[in-house]
Design a protein around this motif. Structure first.
Motif, short mmCIF file in Angstrom:
data_model
loop_
_atom_site.label_atom_id
_atom_site.label_comp_id
_atom_site.label_asym_id
_atom_site.label_seq_id
_atom_site.Cartn_x
_atom_site.Cartn_y
_atom_site.Cartn_z
N ILE A 203 -23.85 -1.85 -19.35
CA ILE A 203 -22.54 -2.50 -19.46
C ILE A 203 -22.65 -3.97 -19.08
O ILE A 203 -22.10 -4.85 -19.75
CB ILE A 203 -21.51 -1.78 -18.55
CG1 ILE A 203 -21.22 -0.39 -19.09
CG2 ILE A 203 -20.21 -2.59 -18.45
CD1 ILE A 203 -20.46 0.50 -18.12
N ASN A 204 -23.40 -4.26 -18.02
CA ASN A 204 -23.61 -5.65 -17.63
C ASN A 204 -24.33 -6.42 -18.74
O ASN A 204 -23.98 -7.57 -19.05
CB ASN A 204 -24.41 -5.71 -16.34
CG ASN A 204 -24.33 -7.07 -15.64
OD1 ASN A 204 -24.85 -7.25 -14.55
ND2 ASN A 204 -23.67 -8.04 -16.24
N LEU A 207 -21.72 -7.07 -21.52
CA LEU A 207 -20.79 -8.14 -21.15
C LEU A 207 -21.49 -9.49 -21.15
O LEU A 207 -20.89 -10.52 -21.51
CB LEU A 207 -20.20 -7.85 -19.77
CG LEU A 207 -19.29 -6.62 -19.67
CD1 LEU A 207 -18.86 -6.38 -18.23
CD2 LEU A 207 -18.06 -6.78 -20.57
N SER A 208 -22.76 -9.50 -20.75
CA SER A 208 -23.53 -10.74 -20.78
C SER A 208 -23.70 -11.23 -22.22
O SER A 208 -23.56 -12.43 -22.50
CB SER A 208 -24.88 -10.53 -20.12
OG SER A 208 -25.69 -11.68 -20.24
N VAL A 210 -21.84 -10.38 -24.94
CA VAL A 210 -20.59 -10.62 -25.66
C VAL A 210 -19.76 -11.72 -25.01
O VAL A 210 -19.19 -12.56 -25.70
CB VAL A 210 -19.77 -9.31 -25.74
CG1 VAL A 210 -18.39 -9.58 -26.34
CG2 VAL A 210 -20.51 -8.27 -26.56
N ALA A 211 -19.71 -11.71 -23.67
CA ALA A 211 -18.78 -12.62 -22.98
C ALA A 211 -19.47 -13.62 -22.07
O ALA A 211 -18.79 -14.39 -21.39
CB ALA A 211 -17.78 -11.81 -22.17
N VAL A 213 -21.13 -13.05 -19.32
CA VAL A 213 -21.11 -12.68 -17.91
C VAL A 213 -22.54 -12.59 -17.39
O VAL A 213 -23.41 -12.03 -18.04
CB VAL A 213 -20.39 -11.33 -17.71
CG1 VAL A 213 -20.44 -10.89 -16.26
CG2 VAL A 213 -18.95 -11.41 -18.20
N ASN A 215 -25.90 -11.53 -15.81
CA ASN A 215 -26.53 -10.22 -15.59
C ASN A 215 -27.12 -10.24 -14.18
O ASN A 215 -28.29 -10.57 -13.97
CB ASN A 215 -27.62 -9.99 -16.64
CG ASN A 215 -27.90 -8.52 -16.84
OD1 ASN A 215 -27.66 -7.72 -15.94
ND2 ASN A 215 -28.40 -8.17 -18.01
N ASN A 219 -22.50 -8.69 -10.06
CA ASN A 219 -21.64 -8.23 -11.15
C ASN A 219 -21.79 -6.73 -11.39
O ASN A 219 -20.82 -6.05 -11.74
CB ASN A 219 -21.95 -9.00 -12.44
CG ASN A 219 -21.37 -10.40 -12.43
OD1 ASN A 219 -20.37 -10.66 -11.75
ND2 ASN A 219 -21.99 -11.31 -13.16
N ILE A 223 -18.86 -3.91 -11.49
CA ILE A 223 -18.72 -2.94 -12.58
C ILE A 223 -18.63 -1.52 -12.03
O ILE A 223 -17.78 -0.73 -12.44
CB ILE A 223 -19.91 -3.08 -13.56
CG1 ILE A 223 -19.81 -4.40 -14.32
CG2 ILE A 223 -19.94 -1.90 -14.54
CD1 ILE A 223 -21.06 -4.74 -15.11
N VAL A 396 -19.14 -5.04 -28.96
CA VAL A 396 -17.97 -4.71 -28.16
C VAL A 396 -17.71 -3.20 -28.17
O VAL A 396 -17.43 -2.59 -27.13
CB VAL A 396 -16.73 -5.47 -28.68
CG1 VAL A 396 -15.46 -4.97 -27.99
CG2 VAL A 396 -16.89 -6.97 -28.46
N THR A 399 -20.30 -1.44 -26.03
CA THR A 399 -20.02 -1.59 -24.61
C THR A 399 -18.88 -0.67 -24.18
O THR A 399 -18.95 -0.02 -23.12
CB THR A 399 -19.65 -3.05 -24.29
OG1 THR A 399 -20.72 -3.91 -24.71
CG2 THR A 399 -19.43 -3.25 -22.79
#
Length: 514
Positions: A203-204, A207-208, A210-211, A213, A215, A219, A223, A396, A399
């Motif tokens: 998930i991390n 998100l890293s 796509v968005a 965030v 890693n 974080n 999560i 997305v 995830t």
């Protein structure tokens, strides 16, 4: 007693990991080295035996025995049944390793094959099928069938210990039985924590990708905290609402993602990979099942196959109890073939689609995904999806799928841990489920902070060792009970109470509540 002893053991581990993560990692690594060096052969033989045992029961006279009274029928439709056992069994792992494992084997192949060659690619796909196919579900079949038979056919309490009645008699309800149930809880919580940790990493990574965030460990802790709240809320709704509902969403989303990648990716290549690998897998099944490397002192089998067998065994109490709980009314043959074949086939298709697409990009389009896997294994899936139409949207969706798999796995685990620590009651109290839900997330956090992916893998292998022995004895106990049923069909077998004082009366083939 089982609840409190298990709770203390788990809390000690959590506190150790918080106060001295380096010491925990070092101790785990030492135990892991001993287990793989001295008992790797046992993992291989036991896992292969579980598969053979299940298939034997399905195709002999025992296959007609129903898991319940003779007039019982399944409580759940085949589709709902499959969705729940699939989501609980290996949902997060498939998404995490669907691209990453074939590409990892492509870079470092088994059998001393040359890296990044056509032969390496063939072996990568075959061993991915091997690790996620019949053997994994053979482990789940062995324990799930034992629990379902003694629970619904013989009227026992639904605990792991109750399956030992033919061997231990009333001792299965004394301190020996409590020790067995405690070991089951400990194996379960470490096995599930491993999967939750993998899910958090993935998930991390999503998100890293796509968005943007970071890693990072901080974080990952956030999560875990957010998802813990989600699955605890789901746990309060019960089996028929929360787990069943989310499981159906999981399966539907997974199929949509699978079909899109199949036709947006190298479709013909994927079908060729599936066909070829199924044939190679079937042809080499026995050889792979019993292969170690005593003459070359290689570590590939230890790092991959032994890890997987231990991981599945650590998951076995959880998945076994869960699929037993949702399988009342099915015959032994239906149970074995359904649990073995349907999820395995779906796994083969999944690896062919995602792993095949990754290998196609790497072999023929200079995808450079394999090199990225060396740096960050969580990036494999998202880098592959990026090179397809609507790649960002697919990332997305992937995830989101991992998140829902995380919720169902953790929700199902809290349900089973509640059963194990509450005398086998079929609907454990919410408070008990909450305690285990918080603890399994805490262990996942501790393992991530003390050793990352390696720490997760180490915990699985260590936790599975004692329970593998218990599973072997459980199969022998089931075999004994089945023979007794055919020899003396009119004589009730097993405990006469479900642990809550409920009186039982004989029925055709077993006992049920009066």
């Amino acid at each position: 007693m089982v609840f409190w002893i298990s709770l203390v053991v788990v809390l000690v581990f959590v506190v150790w990991g918080v106060l001295d993560p380096a010491g925990l990692a070092a101790a785990s690594d030492t135990i892991l080295a001993v287990m793989t060096e001295k008992f790797g052969w046992f993992y291989l033989l036991a896992t292969f035996s579980f598969l053979i045992f299940g298939l034997y029961l399905a195709f002999t006279r025992y296959g007609k025995i129903r898991l319940g009274a003779d007039d019982d029928r399944p409580e759940y439709s085949t589709r709902a049944w499959f969705a729940m056992l699939f989501s609980a069994g290996m949902g997060i792992g498939l998404v995490f390793w669907g691209v990453a494992e074939p590409l990892s084997h492509f870079l470092v192949p088994p059998q001393d094959a040359a890296p990044q060659t056509a032969q390496a690619a063939r072996l990568a796909m075959r061993y991915s099928f091997f690790h996620w196919g019949l053997h994994a579900w053979g482990i789940y079949t062995a324990i799930g069938l034992s629990i379902a038979y003694f629970t619904f056919r013989k009227g026992s309490s639904g605990l792991i210990s109750s399956t030992f009645y033919p061997l231990l008699g009333e001792k299965s309800r004394g301190w020996i039985g409590k020790a067995i149930d405690t070991l089951a809880i400990i194996a379960t919580i470490f096995g599930v924590a491993t999967s939750l940790g993998l899910g958090t990493l993935q998930i991390n990574g999503g998100l890293s990708h796509v968005a943007g965030v970071d890693n990072s460990l901080s974080n990952q802790m956030v999560i875990i905290a957010v998802l813990t709240v989600m699955y605890l809320l789901s746990a309060t709704t019960g089996l028929d609402k929360g787990i069943k509902f989310v499981s159906n969403i999981n399966l539907g989303t997974a199929v949509v993602l699978l079909v899109f990648v199949l036709f947006a990716g190298p479709t013909s290549f994927i079908f060729d990979v599936l066909t070829t690998t199924v044939g190679s897998y079937a042809q080499n099944l026995i050889q792979m099942s019993l292969t170690l490397t005593p003459f070359t002192a290689g570590n590939w089998i230890k790092n991959w196959t032994l890890f997987y067998w231990a991981w599945w065994i650590a998951w076995a109490p959880f998945v076994g109890m869960f699929i037993a709980r949702i399988s009342k009314g099915r015959t032994i043959k239906e149970f074995v073939l359904g649990v073995l074949i349907a999820p395995s086939v779906f796994g083969f298709i999944w690896f062919s689609v995602f792993g095949g697409t990754g290998l196609n990009l790497e072999l023929f389009h200079n995808g450079q995904i394999a090199e990225a896997v060396k740096e960050d294994v969580t990036s494999a899936l998202f880098l592959t999806l990026d090179q397809l139409p609507l790649g960002t949207i697919l990332s997305v969706i992937a995830t989101a799928l991992i998140i829902t798999f995380f919720v169902t796995s953790a929700d199902s685990a809290t349900f089973v841990l509640g059963m194990l620590s509450s005398k086998g009651v079929q609907n454990p109290r919410t408070a008990v489920k909450m305690v285990w839900g918080l603890l399994q997330s805490s262990i996942a956090a501790v393992l991530l902070s003390s050793g990352g992916l390696q720490g997760l893998q180490t915990a699985s292998v260590v936790a599975a060792a004692p329970f593998a022995v218990i599973m072997c004895l459980m199969c022998y106990s089931l075999w004994t009970a089945l023979q007794q049923e055919f020899e003396e069909p009119s004589r009730p077998r097993g405990p006469k109470s479900d642990g809550d004082g409920e009186r039982r009366v004989p029925v055709a083939g077993g006992d049920r509540p009066k």
